[in-house]
Design a protein around this motif. Structure first.
Motif, mmCIF file in Angstrom:
data_model
loop_
_atom_site.group_PDB
_atom_site.id
_atom_site.type_symbol
_atom_site.label_atom_id
_atom_site.label_comp_id
_atom_site.label_asym_id
_atom_site.label_seq_id
_atom_site.Cartn_x
_atom_site.Cartn_y
_atom_site.Cartn_z
ATOM 1 N N ALA A 242 0.836 -1.206 0.000
ATOM 2 C CA ALA A 242 0.000 0.000 0.000
ATOM 3 C C ALA A 242 0.868 1.253 0.000
ATOM 4 N N HIS A 243 1.950 1.216 0.782
ATOM 5 C CA HIS A 243 2.882 2.346 0.827
ATOM 6 C C HIS A 243 3.526 2.572 -0.531
ATOM 7 N N ALA A 244 4.011 1.499 -1.151
ATOM 8 C CA ALA A 244 4.677 1.620 -2.447
ATOM 9 C C ALA A 244 3.699 2.062 -3.526
ATOM 10 N N ALA A 245 2.480 1.490 -3.517
ATOM 11 C CA ALA A 245 1.477 1.858 -4.518
ATOM 12 C C ALA A 245 1.088 3.325 -4.399
ATOM 13 N N ALA A 246 0.988 3.820 -3.175
ATOM 14 C CA ALA A 246 0.630 5.228 -2.970
ATOM 15 C C ALA A 246 1.708 6.151 -3.524
ATOM 16 N N ALA A 247 2.964 5.781 -3.332
ATOM 17 C CA ALA A 247 4.068 6.591 -3.846
ATOM 18 C C ALA A 247 4.085 6.580 -5.367
ATOM 19 N N VAL A 248 3.846 5.404 -5.962
ATOM 20 C CA VAL A 248 3.794 5.293 -7.418
ATOM 21 C C VAL A 248 2.644 6.140 -7.951
ATOM 22 N N ARG A 249 1.500 6.065 -7.291
ATOM 23 C CA ARG A 249 0.313 6.813 -7.724
ATOM 24 C C ARG A 249 0.519 8.324 -7.578
ATOM 25 N N ALA A 250 1.364 8.717 -6.644
ATOM 26 C CA ALA A 250 1.624 10.140 -6.409
ATOM 27 C C ALA A 250 2.622 10.729 -7.403
ATOM 28 N N GLY A 251 3.110 9.927 -8.334
ATOM 29 C CA GLY A 251 4.003 10.433 -9.363
ATOM 30 C C GLY A 251 5.476 10.322 -9.040
ATOM 31 N N GLU A 252 5.812 9.489 -8.044
ATOM 32 C CA GLU A 252 7.219 9.363 -7.645
ATOM 33 C C GLU A 252 7.994 8.354 -8.485
ATOM 34 N N GLY A 253 7.335 7.770 -9.489
ATOM 35 C CA GLY A 253 8.017 6.815 -10.339
ATOM 36 C C GLY A 253 7.786 5.395 -9.878
ATOM 37 N N PRO A 254 8.411 4.420 -10.536
ATOM 38 C CA PRO A 254 8.171 3.005 -10.225
ATOM 39 C C PRO A 254 8.827 2.567 -8.927
ATOM 40 N N ALA A 255 8.413 1.393 -8.464
ATOM 41 C CA ALA A 255 8.991 0.801 -7.251
ATOM 42 C C ALA A 255 8.983 -0.715 -7.412
ATOM 43 N N LEU A 256 9.877 -1.357 -6.681
ATOM 44 C CA LEU A 256 9.965 -2.814 -6.678
ATOM 45 C C LEU A 256 9.747 -3.319 -5.257
ATOM 46 N N VAL A 257 8.857 -4.284 -5.100
ATOM 47 C CA VAL A 257 8.633 -4.932 -3.813
ATOM 48 C C VAL A 257 8.987 -6.410 -3.964
ATOM 49 N N GLU A 258 9.854 -6.902 -3.107
ATOM 50 C CA GLU A 258 10.184 -8.320 -3.069
ATOM 51 C C GLU A 258 9.496 -8.947 -1.863
ATOM 52 N N CYS A 259 8.616 -9.909 -2.127
ATOM 53 C CA CYS A 259 7.919 -10.622 -1.061
ATOM 54 C C CYS A 259 8.578 -11.997 -0.905
ATOM 55 N N LEU A 260 9.237 -12.209 0.201
ATOM 56 C CA LEU A 260 9.930 -13.470 0.436
ATOM 57 C C LEU A 260 8.936 -14.501 0.948
ATOM 58 N N THR A 261 8.661 -15.503 0.129
ATOM 59 C CA THR A 261 7.689 -16.524 0.484
ATOM 60 C C THR A 261 8.223 -17.881 0.034
ATOM 61 N N TYR A 262 7.332 -18.864 -0.173
ATOM 62 C CA TYR A 262 7.812 -20.198 -0.544
ATOM 63 C C TYR A 262 6.716 -20.969 -1.255
ATOM 64 N N ARG A 263 7.104 -21.660 -2.319
ATOM 65 C CA ARG A 263 6.193 -22.547 -3.037
ATOM 66 C C ARG A 263 6.284 -23.921 -2.396
ATOM 67 N N VAL A 264 5.276 -24.301 -1.617
ATOM 68 C CA VAL A 264 5.344 -25.585 -0.920
ATOM 69 C C VAL A 264 4.949 -26.747 -1.829
ATOM 70 N N GLY A 265 4.166 -26.463 -2.868
ATOM 71 C CA GLY A 265 3.810 -27.505 -3.821
ATOM 72 C C GLY A 265 4.818 -27.577 -4.949
ATOM 73 N N SER A 266 4.560 -28.451 -5.916
ATOM 74 C CA SER A 266 5.435 -28.553 -7.077
ATOM 75 C C SER A 266 5.264 -27.318 -7.954
ATOM 76 N N HIS A 267 6.196 -27.126 -8.882
ATOM 77 C CA HIS A 267 6.122 -25.976 -9.788
ATOM 78 C C HIS A 267 4.800 -25.989 -10.544
ATOM 79 N N SER A 268 4.422 -27.136 -11.057
ATOM 80 C CA SER A 268 3.135 -27.352 -11.705
ATOM 81 C C SER A 268 2.894 -28.853 -11.725
#
Length: 374
Positions: A242-268
């Motif tokens: 929400a913080h990053a999206a608000a900044a992007v929407r305010a005209g501050e340019g792009p942003a990158l968010v890395e969400c560290l998570t895990y795929r517990v199932g198989s790739h497909s």
């Protein structure tokens, strides 16, 4: 204050459900229960789709189990139907949480006549025009350059929309990823890039893909802030996105968010990771113990608003009923036939295609009596 380029992932809730820092006021028990509902619904949707695969009613599926906090948290940080989304192929939880109906999603997975893609797309490559949720592609990172382009158009047109582009950690090893990130950064385009770092690009671990200490640190090379968040902590994901999206929407340019998570199932369903042993069972077990759904349940218990076993069981049963009903509803519409080959491309069908359609129609008519006699 949410800061970019942190060494450790931003967190609000520990794995045992204890708040690490004060929860923002909006995270009431009611909101947390709503988030828990969306996450559990997505988890059970995964389980039901695996059953459909085994029954031969669909042919491809990529699970999101273990990644629910990342996708539900991101969905709750966007303006559904207003912001454009360029997703990757594991984002059905994101789509469901943004409001895509289960009927529409299942229609695409089954390729029925009720499928908005009319059976032309690969199964599980859904889209939604109403939600501005662009059709998925299996070509890794191919969504990144056009997402940057749509954000550049939004800036040129002066709209208050933003573009959101999601991808896995594997996409960051592709040239398309660099091209799109560089283009958005140079143009100061309103694009929020979200890396759902589930740590495995099929059988290649993130450590074998990059020498960087993280993905978000790469944002500095493109002139944009990079945020690092615990992708299994839905409070943290919502706050950072929400913080990053608000900044992007305010005209501050792009942003990158890395969400560290895990795929517990198989790739497909095309990847039997348990057989190929590219990761250890101990590693999977360790991440199963960090289940984002359980973390929310423990947080609610800590706050004095526990989810009872009866409530949980009913939510699961309700999702199973919903999937069963919508599968039957979609299948009842039937499967597209050969006629769709000549539709949806030209408003006025060219003469050579009209001739081909007529020839095929005549051949079908001649073959039908033979089929009946057979």
């Amino acid at each position: 204050m949410i800061q970019p380029h942190t060494t450790n992932p931003i967190r609000y809730v520990a794995e045992d459900g204890e708040p690490i820092q004060a929860l923002p006021e909006r995270f009431t028990p009611e909101l947390l229960r709503s988030l828990h509902h969306d996450m559990l619904r997505a988890r059970e949707f995964d389980r039901k789709l695996i059953t459909l695969l085994r029954q031969g009613r669909t042919t491809f599926y990529a699970q999101s189990s273990g990644m629910e906090a990342t996708q539900v948290g991101l969905a709750r940080s966007l303006r559904a139907g207003h912001d454009w989304v360029w997703p990757y192929y594991r984002d059905h939880t994101l789509a469901l949480s943004m409001g895509m109906s289960m009927y529409d999603l299942l229609s695409q997975c089954l390729g029925t006549n009720s499928d908005s893609c009319r059976g032309r797309q690969m199964p599980h490559h859904f889209a939604s025009a109403a939600l501005k949720f662009v059709s998925i592609s299996s070509s890794i990172a191919s969504q990144v350059p056009p997402a940057a382009g749509s954000a550049m158009a939004q800036k040129y047109l002066g709209t208050d929309e933003i573009t959101v582009c999601t991808f896995g950690d594997g996409a960051t090893s592709e040239g398309d990823w660099h091209a799109g990130m560089n283009m958005a950064g140079a143009a100061k385009a309103p694009c929020l890039f979200v890396c759902e770092n589930n740590q495995w690009a099929i059988s290649t671990g993130v450590q074998q893909q990059t020498a960087s200490s993280s993905i978000h640190i790469k944002a500095q090379a493109y002139g944009m802030p990079g945020y690092y968040v615990d992708g299994n902590d839905i409070v943290a994901v919502m706050e950072v996105c929400a913080h990053a999206a608000a900044a992007v929407r305010a005209g501050e340019g792009p942003a990158l968010v890395e969400c560290l998570t895990y795929r517990v199932g198989s790739h497909s369903n095309a990847d039997a990771d348990a057989e190929k042993q590219y990761r250890t069972r101990d590693e999977v077990a360790a991440w199963l113990a960090r289940d984002p759904i359980v973390r929310v349940e423990k947080l609610l218990e800590h706050l004095g608003h526990p989810v009872s076993s009866e409530e949980r069981s009913e939510m699961i049963a309700q999702t199973h009923r919903e999937v069963d009903q919508q599968v039957l509803r979609a299948e009842a519409t039937g499967q597209p036939d050969w006629r769709i080959m000549f539709e949806d491309v030209y408003a006025d069908l060219p003469s050579h295609l009209r001739e081909q359609a007529a020839t095929l129609r005549a051949e079908q008519a001649r073959a039908e009596p033979e089929g009946v006699r057979a």
